[in-house]
Design an enzyme around this catalytic site. Structure first.
Site, mmCIF file in Angstrom:
data_model
loop_
_atom_site.group_PDB
_atom_site.id
_atom_site.type_symbol
_atom_site.label_atom_id
_atom_site.label_comp_id
_atom_site.label_asym_id
_atom_site.label_seq_id
_atom_site.Cartn_x
_atom_site.Cartn_y
_atom_site.Cartn_z
ATOM 1 N N HIS A 184 10.211 -11.892 51.781
ATOM 2 C CA HIS A 184 11.120 -12.906 51.231
ATOM 3 C C HIS A 184 12.268 -12.266 50.471
ATOM 4 O O HIS A 184 13.322 -12.885 50.305
ATOM 5 C CB HIS A 184 10.352 -13.927 50.373
ATOM 6 C CG HIS A 184 9.947 -13.489 49.014
ATOM 7 N ND1 HIS A 184 8.669 -13.062 48.715
ATOM 8 C CD2 HIS A 184 10.625 -13.428 47.852
ATOM 9 C CE1 HIS A 184 8.593 -12.762 47.432
ATOM 10 N NE2 HIS A 184 9.774 -12.978 46.880
ATOM 11 N N ASP A 205 3.667 -10.562 53.368
ATOM 12 C CA ASP A 205 5.005 -10.678 52.778
ATOM 13 C C ASP A 205 5.593 -9.293 52.512
ATOM 14 O O ASP A 205 5.648 -8.820 51.372
ATOM 15 C CB ASP A 205 4.919 -11.493 51.482
ATOM 16 C CG ASP A 205 6.274 -11.981 51.009
ATOM 17 O OD1 ASP A 205 7.292 -11.484 51.522
ATOM 18 O OD2 ASP A 205 6.310 -12.857 50.133
ATOM 19 N N SER A 243 9.014 -9.510 42.495
ATOM 20 C CA SER A 243 8.754 -9.593 43.931
ATOM 21 C C SER A 243 9.091 -8.267 44.604
ATOM 22 O O SER A 243 10.185 -7.732 44.442
ATOM 23 C CB SER A 243 9.597 -10.702 44.555
ATOM 24 O OG SER A 243 9.164 -11.963 44.135
#
Length: 723
Positions: free
Chosen positions: A89, A230, A658
């Protein structure tokens, strides 16, 4: 919930909750680990390294393998040749940038089978922290000398100025790629100068299909159990001399100062887990009134407005692959913090954050009274008074930015209209030609490859009346008065005229205007009127809020200094501000409610259990399905023969983390952080050691996908893998 009703609950809540610091809580500054003894706490948990192994101002350390990916994520170097691991992402907008209907890397994935296939990615940068310096004394000396006020020390203008001044006098002044940044910490009680080294030639190397990288989609976002791969991979390139440089064919892969070793030894519950990264923003030191403001003036309107826009976008994306690719990143970015806002408001109530904050305030008042410190005794009341004035203005600003500024992309740049108008009035033909080129460039910026005029028109049809429902008539931008008087309140008619008749609506409109420009055409343009009206209202609200925030900055400086004194000898950490931090904890399961216990890891079996060919979020690629069915997992399997996918740790993380590396006690990479859990979405405001969990993709699943699905064995060959 109304503020008055919440305040009435506080006396009862005070009896139920006490404020305590948690050992696992904290986003610790690397440069203070020894001074604050956080390194000692890490070692007690299981860290086998020393402080200088994590951050060494005079040598190489793990810090040198971790950097900022793009503008809002973390990435880590996992090979001597500058290979970056980050989240899917985080790379999503860049994967989309390279995608088209013909080459749909979002759907199909991308695997560079050799370095010649690695794709240059314009606008993508990777940033390392070169050095960190304490400049608190320098800033305080400027304040004491009267060169700046205490309030001015928080301003961007001052911080940029002092950063450039100190950089000019430093030994890094002539170094390539160095960008200095000065920032306040502990609400301005400390200041640090951070020297960053920025690399601008970053190329896309590997990205799984979205059916792996975004498996579970928005349904699973912020949820556990999770089965999302991810991750994505990029590579830093440099000039032949090893220094940062813009893209050039002759550039070479970065010869990394430090890269992370990768452990395939596996994990067990209770194992040490450390994350190093760039957490974006937390607000751990808010008062009760400020938490309520966050709920009512920011989260609540964001939930309503983004939800309405996303309904429009989702319908359009489902109807067209072209629109799906164009708006994939915009939709993902919008929905992420839409769902976060929903979860945060719920968690604030469920986790009794208001009670915890009320208890903190009560303890602080007792501390201040015992120490006869009047400033501390009065500061919370003063903060509450300021918040009573900021809340209605912040609500208005949130609605304006979310509905009219961010959601509606088609905005004529009214400053260009004003510039052209003055040129036409002065009859300066040379300047007119120059401004005409600016108009063409502005059109191209609006009508870019990721924009669809008809989709944006439909968003505007939803946004204009929704904003009017949320904001009283006297507080709306002036354009609403024009719609009422000239269009009889018919939003659709105004929108039709703006999206059809504005100078920037079509290339034909623009060309026609530039062939025969006139003041009358500029003054009557509905797109310019809309844009000017929105910007004017933003400026008005900003002007009203600025002095209030200056007041709050100084009050927070006092409050946070006092809280730190109250906690001593327990060390305090500053709120996250997208600077490099370390957080430590353990691999850990959790129980969110009675009768529910979540395991600390998931396996590929859960991918097949969730599979739904009719739902885009839960499609399983055929090749992956075959690998799972055949249990063709190789060296990445658990002792049970299953394939690990994701795992939980109790690290203290937030947005910006992230893509951060998850490290074991030896500093070896065991996973990549990508999410938090639903039950702890109040964590940016209040850390809950029992509920706060970080969701990580297991490094073994990442390598399995690279190896078995992507055919990228050459990438594994350049890594340092410990088995």
């Amino acid at each position: 919930m109304k503020m008055k009703r919440l305040r009435n609950l506080l006396p009862a809540l005070l009896l139920l909750v006490s404020f305590t610091a948690r050992a696992d809580e904290g986003m610790w500054l690397l440069q203070l680990m020894q001074e604050q003894h956080s390194i000692d706490l890490m070692k007690k948990q299981g860290l086998q390294l020393n402080a200088l192994d994590l951050y060494n101002p005079d040598g190489i350390s793990i810090k040198d393998a971790v950097g900022i990916f793009g503008g809002g994520c973390t990435g880590e170097i996992i090979s001597p040749d500058g290979l970056i691991l980050t989240n899917h992402h985080c790379g999503y907008s860049f994967i989309q940038q390279h995608s088209s209907v013909e080459n749909d890397y979002l759907t199909d994935g991308f695997w560079a089978l050799n370095r010649d296939m690695e794709l240059p990615t314009p606008q993508l940068k990777f940033t390392f922290v070169e050095r960190i310096e304490d400049i608190t004394d320098v800033v305080n000396a400027r304040i004491a000398a009267g060169e700046i006020s205490e309030a001015e020390s928080f301003t961007t203008a001052f911080l940029e100025k002092i950063a450039q001044e100190l950089h000019a006098a430093s030994d890094l002044n002539e170094a390539k790629g160095i960008v200095p940044q000065a920032l306040p910490f502990y609400a301005g009680n400390k200041f640090y100068l951070i020297y960053k080294k920025v690399y601008s030639d970053v190329r896309m190397v590997a990205a799984p299909p979205s059916s792996i990288g975004k498996f579970g989609g928005e349904t699973d976002n912020w949820m556990w159990p999770r089965h999302t791969g991810d991750f994505s991979m990029f590579r830093i390139y440099t000039a032949p001399d090893g220094e940062p440089a813009d893209y050039a064919p002759e550039n070479i892969p970065l010869k990394a100062k430090k890269h992370l070793s990768i452990s395939l030894r596996g994990i067990e519950e209770g194992d040490y887990a450390m994350i190093m990264g760039f957490p974006g923003s937390t607000s751990r030191y808010l008062t009760v009134s400020e938490v309520v403001e966050r709920m009512e003036a920011t989260n609540a309107p964001r939930i309503v407005i983004r939800g309405a826009r996303q309904e429009v976008l989702k319908a359009e994306m489902n109807a067209s692959d072209k629109i799906r690719i164009q708006y994939a990143n915009k939709y993902a970015g919008s929905s992420n913090y839409w769902k976060n806002s929903i979860g945060m408001n719920k968690a604030i109530i469920d986790n009794d954050v208001l009670g915890t904050k009320a208890a903190q305030e009560a303890n602080f008042l007792e501390f201040a009274t015992q120490n006869k410190n009047t400033d501390y005794m009065e500061v919370v009341g003063k903060i509450d008074g300021a918040v009573a004035r900021t809340s209605p203005l912040l609500y208005q600003r949130t609605c304006l930015l979310e509905a009219l500024f961010s959601a509606i992309e088609f905005r004529s740049l009214y400053n260009l209209f004003d510039e052209m108008r003055s040129v036409l009035v002065s009859e300066n033909t040379e300047r007119q030609t120059e401004i005409a080129e600016k108009f063409r460039a502005a059109y191209d910026r609006i009508h870019n490859k990721d924009y669809d005029h008809e989709v944006d028109r439909k968003v505007a049809v939803a946004m204009l009346p929704l904003y009017a429902e949320l904001i009283a008539a006297e507080n709306r931008p002036e354009i609403y008065n024009r719609i009422e008087t000239e269009y009889n309140g018919d939003y659709n008619r105004f929108i039709e005229e703006m999206y059809t008749g504005s100078i920037f609506a079509t290339r034909n409109n623009l060309d026609a205007f530039l062939q025969d420009p006139s003041v009358e055409a500029l003054d009557s343009d509905p797109g310019a009127a809309f844009s000017r009206s929105v910007f004017d209202k933003i400026q008005t609200l900003t002007a009203e809020l600025t002095p209030l925030y200056e007041e709050l900055n100084l009050l927070h400086k006092t409050y946070i200094r006092g809280l730190g004194e109250m906690k001593l000898p327990v060390p305090s950490y500053p709120d996250a501000n997208f600077t490099i931090r370390a957080t430590y904890g353990t691999i850990r399961s959790y129980s969110p409610r009675d009768g529910v216990k979540y395991n600390y890891y998931t396996t590929a079996r859960g991918i097949l259990e969730k599979e739904n060919p009719e739902d885009r979020e839960f499609i399983v690629p055929a090749e992956l399905k075959t690998l799972i069915a055949n249990q063709d997992f190789g060296r990445y399997a658990l002792p049970t023969g299953e394939l690990p996918v994701c795992f939980l740790s109790d690290n203290d993380i937030t947005g910006g983390n992230s893509g951060s590396p998850v490290l074991n006690g030896n500093g070896e990479l065991i996973g990549c952080a990508f999410d938090g859990n639903w039950e702890s979405l109040s964590g940016d405001i209040n850390f809950d050691n029992d509920l706060q969990r970080c969701i990580n993709v297991d490094i073994r699943y990442i390598l399995f996908i690279l190896d078995k699905l992507g055919g990228c064995g050459h990438l594994l060959d350049e890594m340092t893998i410990v088995e």
